[in-house]
Design an enzyme around this catalytic site. Structure first.
Site, PDB file in Angstrom:
ATOM      1  CG  LEU A  72     -23.947 -10.354   2.951  1.00  0.00           C
ATOM      2  CD1 LEU A  72     -23.978 -11.566   2.540  1.00  0.00           C
ATOM      3  CD2 LEU A  72     -23.619 -10.146   4.564  1.00  0.00           C
ATOM      4  CB  ILE A  73     -24.854  -6.206  -2.985  1.00  0.00           C
ATOM      5  CG1 ILE A  73     -24.323  -4.950  -3.740  1.00  0.00           C
ATOM      6  CG2 ILE A  73     -26.437  -6.431  -2.932  1.00  0.00           C
ATOM      7  CD1 ILE A  73     -24.465  -5.295  -5.501  1.00  0.00           C
ATOM      8  CE  LYS A  95     -20.528  -4.682   8.096  1.00  0.00           C
ATOM      9  NZ  LYS A  95     -18.948  -4.684   8.203  1.00  0.00           N
ATOM     10  N   GLY A 129     -17.449  -7.512   0.996  1.00  0.00           N
ATOM     11  CA  GLY A 129     -16.870  -6.592   0.321  1.00  0.00           C
ATOM     12  C   GLY A 129     -15.630  -6.296   1.554  1.00  0.00           C
ATOM     13  CD  GLN A 168     -14.430  -3.886   6.682  1.00  0.00           C
ATOM     14  OE1 GLN A 168     -13.397  -3.654   5.988  1.00  0.00           O
ATOM     15  NE2 GLN A 168     -15.582  -3.605   6.250  1.00  0.00           N
ATOM     16  CB  CYS A 193     -31.136   4.707 -19.659  1.00  0.00           C
ATOM     17  SG  CYS A 193     -32.470   3.542 -19.208  1.00  0.00           S
TER      18      CYS A 193
END
Length: 485
Positions: free
Chosen positions: A185-186, A267, A289, A298, A458
């Site tokens: 999960l980003i 969440k 994370g 958390q 780039c």
């Protein structure tokens, strides 16, 4: 020129069948990565190492090989060596003297030898002979066995002598795809980037699940992070990037859920959606994370409540890491600058979050949701091959032109990181080049002359396309993508 790839020690400790499987996979991974740099790359597996040969007519590829090898999971270190044969111990000494004589001047040194095969001498005898000769016939400051200024490393493999020119630290861990896949999960922040990297390093193909709470601009930023992690550390295998439109969930939370329960419930909803996506992909574990006590959701109590939203395994590699340690690691792996430029959306929806959620209250609040809410957002999720991120951006950049030459009055903007720009500066005769790192472009572009056209540059063209789309959405149309022929 050759590279000797040394396996991560944990691989060598495995049983023979497992070690063989891991080594074969690492050989394949190295070949897959290097052949994107050079189609003529030659990779050969041996029992305890892997040999990589750089074509003799391509000395300019040595640095590129070294850079890529340093980022492939499963490698302890890489030795850049000069290969030859030898006839005697004195011959070994003479070859070593020719290579190191000038470099040893004024330095203390020691000689270290690793040997395999049958010989009339052992490693210590070679160290003493070569070290004594170098001490006597060079301008070295003397032999120092502990903490020398320089270590002369030699490897002897049967009749082959490898003079070590450079030692390159590897990434460690296990070869990619030797472990089972995970879904990370980003969010684009410090934590999710580092936790994703940890599983890449440990040998899991890491797919990315993004819950879009902040619109296209947020998604563009997160795609940059995911693409960077994949391209630098996991390019040997293809993975998926899944974008889930989570606006409907957030809207119902804001309208229906008690303020103090919002963070935990958000969440839990994310875990439910991610679990369903993972099940469709045949993945058995989620990665987050989260770190204990870092934010209100958390705490151990809240994490327990969150975990009970799904039967799927939830892995938290950062659970006891300090925030500064996480930031330091993000700097090392190259995601720090991305994270700095991406706002945190999850923390803004609850003003008085609970730190000790009660399961009964949470379940009662969740009864207020529409029954098919999670089904709808999962069904609407966009799944793309991470290699197609650049292509997907191309379809969205309808008003931005890609050019391979610079016209009069146009300015090239090098958006690479300062480290990349310093390693290979972009120099164009008679053309103005501005260096603005991608993470500063959004704030500094407004200060540029609006009468001029700017060409974003780039190395691979992916970051420049993503930034062009971002600027276009901000209302700037004097921007193009520069891809020199």
């Amino acid at each position: 020129m050759k590279f000797i790839v040394k396996l991560f020690p944990e691989i060598m400790m495995k049983s023979k069948p497992v070690r063989m499987r891991f080594t074969k996979m690492l050989e394949t991974n190295i070949r897959n990565v290097l052949r994107k740099v050079d189609e003529e790359a030659r990779v050969q597996r041996q029992w305890d190492k892997i040999m990589v040969r750089v074509p003799e007519d391509k000395p300019e590829m040595i640095e590129r090989y070294a850079e890529r090898l340093a980022c492939i999971p499963g490698i302890a270190h890489v030795l850049q060596v000069r290969e030859s044969t030898f006839e005697s111990v004195d011959d070994i000494y003479q070859q070593t003297l020719a290579l190191y004589k000038e470099e040893l001047a004024g330095k203390t040194f020691c000689v270290r030898v690793k040997r395999s095969g049958k010989h009339e001498f052992n490693s210590i005898e070679v160290e003493r002979y070569v070290g004594g000769g170098l001490n006597q016939f060079t301008e070295a400051a003397g032999v120092r066995l502990k903490n020398p200024d320089m270590t002369v490393n030699l490897e002897i493999d049967n009749e082959h002598l490898y003079l070590v020119e450079k030692r390159i630290d590897g990434l460690g861990g296990f070869p990619m795809a030797t472990q089972e896949d995970v879904l990370s999960l980003i969010s684009g922040g410090f934590d999710s980037g580092v936790s994703s990297f940890q599983f890449i390093k440990r040998g899991s193909r890491t797919h990315y699940c993004f819950f879009n709470l902040g619109g296209d601009q947020h998604e563009i930023g997160v795609k940059q992070v995911a693409y960077h992690l994949w391209q630098k550390y996991g390019e040997s295998h293809k993975v998926k990037f899944i974008s889930v439109p989570f606006d409907p969930v957030v809207q119902e939370i804001l309208e229906k859920i008690d303020n103090g329960q919002m963070g935990v419930i958000l969440k839990r909803m994310m875990m439910r959606a991610a679990s369903r996506i993972a099940e469709k992909m045949g993945i058995q574990a989620l990665v987050t994370g989260e770190a204990m006590g870092q934010v209100s959701s958390q705490t151990l109590t809240n994490l327990n409540v969150i975990d009970r939203s799904t039967d799927m395994l939830i892995l938290r590699p950062l659970i006891v890491m300090d925030k500064q340690d996480i930031i330091n690691m993000s700097r090392e792996i190259g995601t720090e600058d991305f994270a700095k430029s991406i706002p945190e959306y999850c923390g803004v929806i609850s003003q008085k979050p609970t730190v000790k959620a009660v399961m009964g209250k949470i379940l009662a609040e969740e009864e207020k949701f529409s029954e098919d809410l999670i089904d709808r957002v999962v069904e609407a999720a966009e799944v793309i091959d991470i290699r197609d991120i650049a292509v997907s951006m191309d379809t969205k950049i309808t008003e931005t032109e890609t050019v391979d030459a610079v016209s009069g009055g146009e300015v090239v903007v090098d958006i690479r990181s300062p480290e990349e720009e310093e390693q290979s500066p972009l120099s164009l005769n008679g053309i103005e080049v501005k260096c603005i790192p991608f993470f500063k472009l959004a704030t500094q572009f407004a200060d540029l002359d609006k009468e001029k056209t700017y060409l974003l540059y780039c190395d691979r063209g992916v970051m420049s396309k993503l930034q062009a789309l971002y600027l276009q959405e901000q209302g700037y149309h004097n921007v193009k993508v520069y891809r020199p022929a």
